[in-house]
Design an enzyme around this catalytic site. Sequence first.
Site, PDB file in Angstrom:
ATOM      1  N   CYS A   2      14.486 -13.082   2.976  1.00 42.61           N
ATOM      2  CA  CYS A   2      14.715 -12.458   1.676  1.00 42.61           C
ATOM      3  C   CYS A   2      13.716 -11.342   1.427  1.00 42.61           C
ATOM      4  O   CYS A   2      12.657 -11.284   2.025  1.00 42.61           O
ATOM      5  CB  CYS A   2      14.599 -13.507   0.574  1.00 42.61           C
ATOM      6  SG  CYS A   2      15.593 -14.983   0.844  1.00 42.61           S
ATOM      7  N   ARG A  27      16.286  -7.023   6.627  1.00 41.78           N
ATOM      8  CA  ARG A  27      15.793  -8.393   6.729  1.00 41.78           C
ATOM      9  C   ARG A  27      16.914  -9.427   6.724  1.00 41.78           C
ATOM     10  O   ARG A  27      16.704 -10.587   7.052  1.00 41.78           O
ATOM     11  CB  ARG A  27      14.812  -8.680   5.579  1.00 41.78           C
ATOM     12  CG  ARG A  27      13.579  -7.812   5.590  1.00 41.78           C
ATOM     13  CD  ARG A  27      12.767  -7.971   4.332  1.00 41.78           C
ATOM     14  NE  ARG A  27      12.120  -9.268   4.262  1.00 41.78           N
ATOM     15  CZ  ARG A  27      10.883  -9.514   4.679  1.00 41.78           C
ATOM     16  NH1 ARG A  27      10.181  -8.564   5.249  1.00 41.78           N
ATOM     17  NH2 ARG A  27      10.347 -10.702   4.548  1.00 41.78           N
ATOM     18  N   TRP A  74      18.811 -14.423   1.069  1.00 43.26           N
ATOM     19  CA  TRP A  74      19.502 -15.022   2.221  1.00 43.26           C
ATOM     20  C   TRP A  74      19.557 -16.512   1.949  1.00 43.26           C
ATOM     21  O   TRP A  74      18.532 -17.163   1.806  1.00 43.26           O
ATOM     22  CB  TRP A  74      18.746 -14.707   3.503  1.00 43.26           C
ATOM     23  CG  TRP A  74      19.500 -15.013   4.756  1.00 43.26           C
ATOM     24  CD1 TRP A  74      20.527 -14.288   5.292  1.00 43.26           C
ATOM     25  CD2 TRP A  74      19.267 -16.101   5.667  1.00 43.26           C
ATOM     26  NE1 TRP A  74      20.951 -14.855   6.478  1.00 43.26           N
ATOM     27  CE2 TRP A  74      20.200 -15.964   6.730  1.00 43.26           C
ATOM     28  CE3 TRP A  74      18.369 -17.159   5.694  1.00 43.26           C
ATOM     29  CZ2 TRP A  74      20.250 -16.864   7.793  1.00 43.26           C
ATOM     30  CZ3 TRP A  74      18.436 -18.054   6.752  1.00 43.26           C
ATOM     31  CH2 TRP A  74      19.364 -17.901   7.791  1.00 43.26           C
ATOM     32  N   ASN A  99      10.549 -15.743  -2.450  1.00 41.55           N
ATOM     33  CA  ASN A  99      10.837 -15.925  -1.029  1.00 41.55           C
ATOM     34  C   ASN A  99      10.195 -17.225  -0.571  1.00 41.55           C
ATOM     35  O   ASN A  99       9.105 -17.583  -1.027  1.00 41.55           O
ATOM     36  CB  ASN A  99      10.263 -14.781  -0.187  1.00 41.55           C
ATOM     37  CG  ASN A  99      11.065 -13.516  -0.316  1.00 41.55           C
ATOM     38  OD1 ASN A  99      12.108 -13.483  -0.959  1.00 41.55           O
ATOM     39  ND2 ASN A  99      10.578 -12.455   0.305  1.00 41.55           N
ATOM     40  N   GLY A 100      10.836 -17.909   0.382  1.00 45.55           N
ATOM     41  CA  GLY A 100      10.273 -19.139   0.918  1.00 45.55           C
ATOM     42  C   GLY A 100      11.116 -20.344   0.523  1.00 45.55           C
ATOM     43  O   GLY A 100      12.244 -20.215   0.039  1.00 45.55           O
ATOM     44  N   GLU A 488      23.765 -11.447  20.024  1.00 39.13           N
ATOM     45  CA  GLU A 488      23.299 -11.140  18.668  1.00 39.13           C
ATOM     46  C   GLU A 488      24.149 -10.076  17.994  1.00 39.13           C
ATOM     47  O   GLU A 488      24.511 -10.214  16.820  1.00 39.13           O
ATOM     48  CB  GLU A 488      21.844 -10.640  18.701  1.00 39.13           C
ATOM     49  CG  GLU A 488      20.783 -11.706  18.732  1.00 39.13           C
ATOM     50  CD  GLU A 488      19.396 -11.107  18.688  1.00 39.13           C
ATOM     51  OE1 GLU A 488      18.560 -11.614  17.926  1.00 39.13           O
ATOM     52  OE2 GLU A 488      19.139 -10.132  19.411  1.00 39.13           O
ATOM     53  N   LYS A 602      15.784 -10.537  10.068  1.00 39.04           N
ATOM     54  CA  LYS A 602      14.768  -9.935  10.930  1.00 39.04           C
ATOM     55  C   LYS A 602      13.548 -10.817  11.064  1.00 39.04           C
ATOM     56  O   LYS A 602      13.073 -11.083  12.155  1.00 39.04           O
ATOM     57  CB  LYS A 602      14.365  -8.570  10.365  1.00 39.04           C
ATOM     58  CG  LYS A 602      13.309  -7.850  11.197  1.00 39.04           C
ATOM     59  CD  LYS A 602      13.845  -7.494  12.568  1.00 39.04           C
ATOM     60  CE  LYS A 602      12.821  -6.762  13.391  1.00 39.04           C
ATOM     61  NZ  LYS A 602      13.292  -6.565  14.773  1.00 39.04           N
TER      62      LYS A 602
END
Length: 607
Positions: A2, A27, A74, A99-100, A488, A602
């Site tokens: 994120c 990302r 994300w 984030n996290g 990928e 990413k």
Amino acid sequence: MCGIVGAVAARPVQEILLEGLRRLEYRGYDSAGVAIADQSQISRCRRIGKVQSLADALQASPLTGQLGIAHTRWATHGVPSEANAHPHMSADQLAVVHNGIIENYEVLKQQLQAAGYQFTSDTDTEVIAHLLADALKKEPDLLQAVRLVTAQLEGAYALGVIHKAYPSRLVSARKGSPLVIGVGIGEHFIASDQLALLPVTDRFIFLEDGDIADLTATEISIQSADGTVVERPVTQFEHGQSSAEKGPYKHFMLKEIFEQPAVIKSCLEGRLSGDHLLEQAFGNGADKIFDQVKQVQIIACGTSYHAGLVAKYWIESLVGIPCMVEVASEYRYRKVVIADGTLFLTISQSGETADTLAALREVKDRVLASLVVCNVPGSSLVRESDLCLMTNAGPEIGVASTKAFTTQLVALMLVTIALGRRFGLSPAQEAELVHGLRDLPEQVSAALMLDAPIQTMAQAFAEKHHTLFLGRGTLYPVAMEGALKLKEISYIHAEAYPAGELKHGPLALVDKDMPVVTIAPENEMLDKLKSNLQEVRARGGELFVFAGSAQLKAEEGVHIINMPTCSAVLQPVLYTIPLQLLSYHVAVLKGTDVDQPRNLAKSVTVE
């Protein structure tokens, strides 16, 4: 993963936030949102999908104000949806981006629900918003409320918080997820990546784990985990803004493939002198640490893991000491035996890879020393390792790593030389390796000149569903990397095997519909590899060979691209280039999203 952007300024911040989100698109994300405070209220806009959807909505109904936060999400908790998109709010009082992962969010959510708080999302982040609203009932200062809340959180977080009662303050905090402050003139910013803020500043402060920062347009105040006011250094961004732009290239991935001669040269700059390596490049006290090394443990993920596998060959053959390589997500969850004299070597493009960072923290007190090969100055792995060797590849925007991988290999050869000195690597051998490294940029440039025939070769793959990659020795990990790149970005199933393993199973898959990509440099394994190729042809398999020898001839079902020559030990770097180009051109033919492949991100900052 994120992305976070925040701004407090004396001018409207909507466009600053949007541009920051655009620069964080690399990302990986599934939704985007922004919240802006103005005239004692917070207005919010969120959309599923690309940042452009959010921008279109804001163009129709702009949000005005000089304080705001924005986010690309994300999904980790809850499906991609507008309700789950950030920022999250508690009533109309405050907004949070995060984030996290908060590991104890379910327990906290139950407590908050019992206290009467209503949840509108499935995320762990909304827990933080309601915890802050609750804390502010007891502690009216926003920064201290953030401190109270972060003390209750278990897991990783980078936070940006705004409150309608504090229309000129932006509070941020981090633990385990990266967060940087952008220093402006009469305005300040936060972001999960420097790239987001390059249009507005090139001066940055990297927050340490546990830091909480209080920003206004004119002041920055930072407290450490224990509440002490601290000064963190301001650093200048070393790469031009153009490094975050595609320029004449259609995709960032192609741009980054063609940057490799320059970034390999950059990786070597200041580290070689004449015929030898300058050990000072590894940091103060590196020589004393290297003197005590008896074995090396390499930990990495994904592409970086493949670089580690190449390094294993190098270290065991050139240095003559044991070298183990393991995927970080496996290593960190098993009981490990660590021998005396172990150098713990981590490899990470971002320096924030969650599993790699956790593995380092698990064993840091049990190893001789830690060394990280990394591309991002100021990242967590760099700060927490005893030694670091920066790859100097510059920002890598494409999700599929290219220049980061080749510069990791170059950096790992420098590590090999430094250790080899202690175990019988002669000055003449060192000089030969150093000269080989100096020649690499020119040789990689020559490999890039093969772009046109590789583009033609790619047409044979566009309608295929499976591909097999073969290599031997140090080229086996390169084959693994080639297979990873193809799967990928083109979504073609691809696997890599040591060529000698063909008869142990993979040969059963070979037929006219499975292209077989083979890395065949001129080395001591070539004769055995030729026998493996004959086995493929006998089963009707079509061969695509990157060759370093005139012994291999094109014929029906055998397509040859002749490679430039280079030092035998450095062939993994050179032979990576055509595999990157092949995967790129196949993906373009298939029409996939080259720079942002589906389901991937990413920087994997959660496990």
